[in-house]
Design an enzyme around this catalytic site. Structure first.
Site, PDB file in Angstrom:
ATOM      1  N   ASN A 126       0.872  -1.173   0.000  1.00 13.64           N
ATOM      2  CA  ASN A 126       0.000   0.000   0.000  1.00 13.64           C
ATOM      3  C   ASN A 126       0.909   1.224   0.000  1.00 13.64           C
ATOM      4  O   ASN A 126       1.443   1.614   1.032  1.00 13.64           O
ATOM      5  CB  ASN A 126      -0.900  -0.017   1.238  1.00 13.64           C
ATOM      6  CG  ASN A 126      -1.762   1.237   1.343  1.00 13.64           C
ATOM      7  OD1 ASN A 126      -1.966   1.946   0.363  1.00 13.64           O
ATOM      8  ND2 ASN A 126      -2.263   1.514   2.532  1.00 13.64           N
ATOM      9  N   TRP A 127       1.080   1.808  -1.171  1.00  8.82           N
ATOM     10  CA  TRP A 127       2.032   2.919  -1.308  1.00  8.82           C
ATOM     11  C   TRP A 127       1.545   4.211  -0.671  1.00  8.82           C
ATOM     12  O   TRP A 127       2.318   5.134  -0.463  1.00  8.82           O
ATOM     13  CB  TRP A 127       2.329   3.161  -2.788  1.00  8.82           C
ATOM     14  CG  TRP A 127       3.282   2.177  -3.375  1.00  8.82           C
ATOM     15  CD1 TRP A 127       3.951   1.178  -2.723  1.00  8.82           C
ATOM     16  CD2 TRP A 127       3.704   2.106  -4.745  1.00  8.82           C
ATOM     17  NE1 TRP A 127       4.747   0.478  -3.582  1.00  8.82           N
ATOM     18  CE2 TRP A 127       4.613   1.037  -4.838  1.00  8.82           C
ATOM     19  CE3 TRP A 127       3.392   2.836  -5.884  1.00  8.82           C
ATOM     20  CZ2 TRP A 127       5.231   0.691  -6.046  1.00  8.82           C
ATOM     21  CZ3 TRP A 127       3.987   2.489  -7.076  1.00  8.82           C
ATOM     22  CH2 TRP A 127       4.907   1.425  -7.156  1.00  8.82           C
ATOM     23  N   LYS A 128       0.252   4.305  -0.396  1.00  7.97           N
ATOM     24  CA  LYS A 128      -0.314   5.533   0.173  1.00  7.97           C
ATOM     25  C   LYS A 128       0.023   6.717  -0.750  1.00  7.97           C
ATOM     26  O   LYS A 128       0.000   6.569  -1.967  1.00  7.97           O
ATOM     27  CB  LYS A 128       0.161   5.721   1.610  1.00  7.97           C
ATOM     28  CG  LYS A 128      -0.121   4.480   2.474  1.00  7.97           C
ATOM     29  CD  LYS A 128       0.118   4.688   3.933  1.00  7.97           C
ATOM     30  CE  LYS A 128      -0.196   3.414   4.686  1.00  7.97           C
ATOM     31  NZ  LYS A 128      -0.070   3.582   6.151  1.00  7.97           N
ATOM     32  N   HIS A 165      -9.551   1.624   4.914  1.00  8.69           N
ATOM     33  CA  HIS A 165      -8.294   1.763   5.655  1.00  8.69           C
ATOM     34  C   HIS A 165      -8.509   2.744   6.799  1.00  8.69           C
ATOM     35  O   HIS A 165      -9.286   3.699   6.689  1.00  8.69           O
ATOM     36  CB  HIS A 165      -7.194   2.264   4.717  1.00  8.69           C
ATOM     37  CG  HIS A 165      -5.827   2.173   5.306  1.00  8.69           C
ATOM     38  ND1 HIS A 165      -5.345   3.098   6.215  1.00  8.69           N
ATOM     39  CD2 HIS A 165      -4.833   1.247   5.138  1.00  8.69           C
ATOM     40  CE1 HIS A 165      -4.120   2.761   6.570  1.00  8.69           C
ATOM     41  NE2 HIS A 165      -3.784   1.642   5.941  1.00  8.69           N
ATOM     42  N   GLU A 191      -6.857   5.123   7.867  1.00 10.09           N
ATOM     43  CA  GLU A 191      -6.609   6.522   7.513  1.00 10.09           C
ATOM     44  C   GLU A 191      -7.807   7.125   6.784  1.00 10.09           C
ATOM     45  O   GLU A 191      -8.107   8.317   6.940  1.00 10.09           O
ATOM     46  CB  GLU A 191      -5.335   6.619   6.666  1.00 10.09           C
ATOM     47  CG  GLU A 191      -4.087   6.302   7.472  1.00 10.09           C
ATOM     48  CD  GLU A 191      -2.896   5.860   6.631  1.00 10.09           C
ATOM     49  OE1 GLU A 191      -1.887   5.493   7.233  1.00 10.09           O
ATOM     50  OE2 GLU A 191      -3.008   5.867   5.381  1.00 10.09           O
ATOM     51  N   GLU A 230      -5.606  -4.462  10.763  1.00  5.82           N
ATOM     52  CA  GLU A 230      -4.563  -3.465  10.977  1.00  5.82           C
ATOM     53  C   GLU A 230      -4.845  -2.680  12.253  1.00  5.82           C
ATOM     54  O   GLU A 230      -5.642  -1.732  12.237  1.00  5.82           O
ATOM     55  CB  GLU A 230      -4.500  -2.488   9.790  1.00  5.82           C
ATOM     56  CG  GLU A 230      -3.992  -3.097   8.513  1.00  5.82           C
ATOM     57  CD  GLU A 230      -3.485  -2.031   7.557  1.00  5.82           C
ATOM     58  OE1 GLU A 230      -2.373  -2.173   7.052  1.00  5.82           O
ATOM     59  OE2 GLU A 230      -4.207  -1.043   7.333  1.00  5.82           O
ATOM     60  N   GLY A 282       2.546   2.490  10.835  1.00  4.57           N
ATOM     61  CA  GLY A 282       3.512   3.555  10.629  1.00  4.57           C
ATOM     62  C   GLY A 282       4.167   4.067  11.901  1.00  4.57           C
ATOM     63  O   GLY A 282       4.800   5.114  11.898  1.00  4.57           O
ATOM     64  N   SER A 292       3.333  -2.088  10.576  1.00  2.75           N
ATOM     65  CA  SER A 292       4.798  -2.137  10.734  1.00  2.75           C
ATOM     66  C   SER A 292       5.371  -3.510  10.392  1.00  2.75           C
ATOM     67  O   SER A 292       6.300  -3.984  11.031  1.00  2.75           O
ATOM     68  CB  SER A 292       5.191  -1.717  12.161  1.00  2.75           C
ATOM     69  OG  SER A 292       4.784  -0.391  12.429  1.00  2.75           O
ATOM     70  N   GLY A 328       2.883  -1.076   4.203  1.00  4.23           N
ATOM     71  CA  GLY A 328       3.097   0.299   3.771  1.00  4.23           C
ATOM     72  C   GLY A 328       4.534   0.570   3.397  1.00  4.23           C
ATOM     73  O   GLY A 328       5.008   0.213   2.314  1.00  4.23           O
ATOM     74  N   GLY A 329       5.289   1.191   4.294  1.00  5.97           N
ATOM     75  CA  GLY A 329       6.642   1.654   3.996  1.00  5.97           C
ATOM     76  C   GLY A 329       7.581   0.601   3.463  1.00  5.97           C
ATOM     77  O   GLY A 329       8.415   0.874   2.588  1.00  5.97           O
TER      78      GLY A 329
END
Length: 252
Positions: free
Chosen positions: A9-11, A94, A96, A166, A172, A212, A233-234
């Site tokens: 998930n590149w956001k 999500h 967010e 999640e 994050g 994470s 994510g990251g």
């Protein structure tokens, strides 16, 4: 045996040029056949990424979508349009989106139903805040999120849904749930789906953990019986890291 699924998930990361460079590099690498792989990217990248990933070993997904096929919804992109574009997945609900854009359980359910109608795999996110974890209300919250997400979803379609657990406090932050805690919640989600449908549906639904996740801990999570993959994510932003996640998820 459920096939593991790792989705990046590149956001709101990467320019179009950077996204194409990533995909072009990923196409040159050998990916494990036993793991389903996908990259979920910003809307403006999707057309190029879908075209660039043709005949590859990975899919492309969107990070959101609107349940109406068309209308006066400035700034939104319909799931119908995403399906026409050829995306494989759409992330729905999500944390967010729930937190910053006030997405409701009802809207999330409509998006899931539209995704299934358009043959796009919905990846529905559920999870609790640190406060909800600490006050003990998290199980009732997750149960309610699952029940509302699957409302009016047929038994046939239910098994096509991917669920991503999640915990908000682990997204994050560098913090992550222990593999046991994550598996306990994935098992709880599976039991909730069983109550809604049947043993066979509950056993078919793939449940990811997200929060994470990185190459250093993916194997630990994937060793658990009810964790079928990860929404990352990251750690999905670099090709080597993404491939390391896929390697860590292999079940062969």
């Amino acid at each position: 045996m459920r096939k593991p699924i790792i989705l990046g998930n590149w956001k709101m990361h990467k320019t179009l040029g950077e996204a194409i460079e990533f995909i072009d590099e990923l196409k040159t690498r050998e990916l494990p056949k036993s793991v389903e792989a996908g990259i979920c990217a910003p809307f403006i990248h999707l057309s190029d990424l879908v075209a660039g990933s043709k005949d590859s070993d990975f899919g492309i997904g969107a990070e959101n979508g609107h349940y109406e096929d068309s209308g006066a919804f400035t700034g939104e992109v319909s799931i119908a349009s995403l399906a026409d574009l050829g995306v494989d997945y759409v992330i729905i609900g999500h944390s967010e989106r729930r937190q910053f854009f006030a997405e409701t359980d009802e809207a999330i359910n409509k998006k899931i139903l539209k995704s299934l109608e358009k043959n796009v795999v919905p990846v529905v996110c559920v999870g609790e805040s640190l406060e909800e974890r600490e006050d003990g209300s998290y199980e009732s919250l997750i149960k309610r999120q699952i029940e509302k997400a699957f409302m009016n979803v047929t038994e046939t379609d239910a098994s096509k849904v991917v669920v991503a657990y999640e915990p908000i406090w682990a997204i994050g932050t560098g913090k992550s749930a222990t593999s046991k805690d994550a598996n306990d919640m994935c098992k709880f989600i599976r039991e909730t789906i069983k109550e809604l449908y049947s043993d066979s549906v509950a056993e078919a639904v793939r449940i990811q953990y997200g929060g994470s996740v990185k190459p250093e801990n993916i194997t630990e999570y994937m060793a658990e019986a009810d964790i079928d993959g990860a929404l990352v994510g990251g750690a999905s932003l670099e090709v080597d890291g993404f491939i390391a996640l896929l390697e860590g998820a292999k079940n062969d």
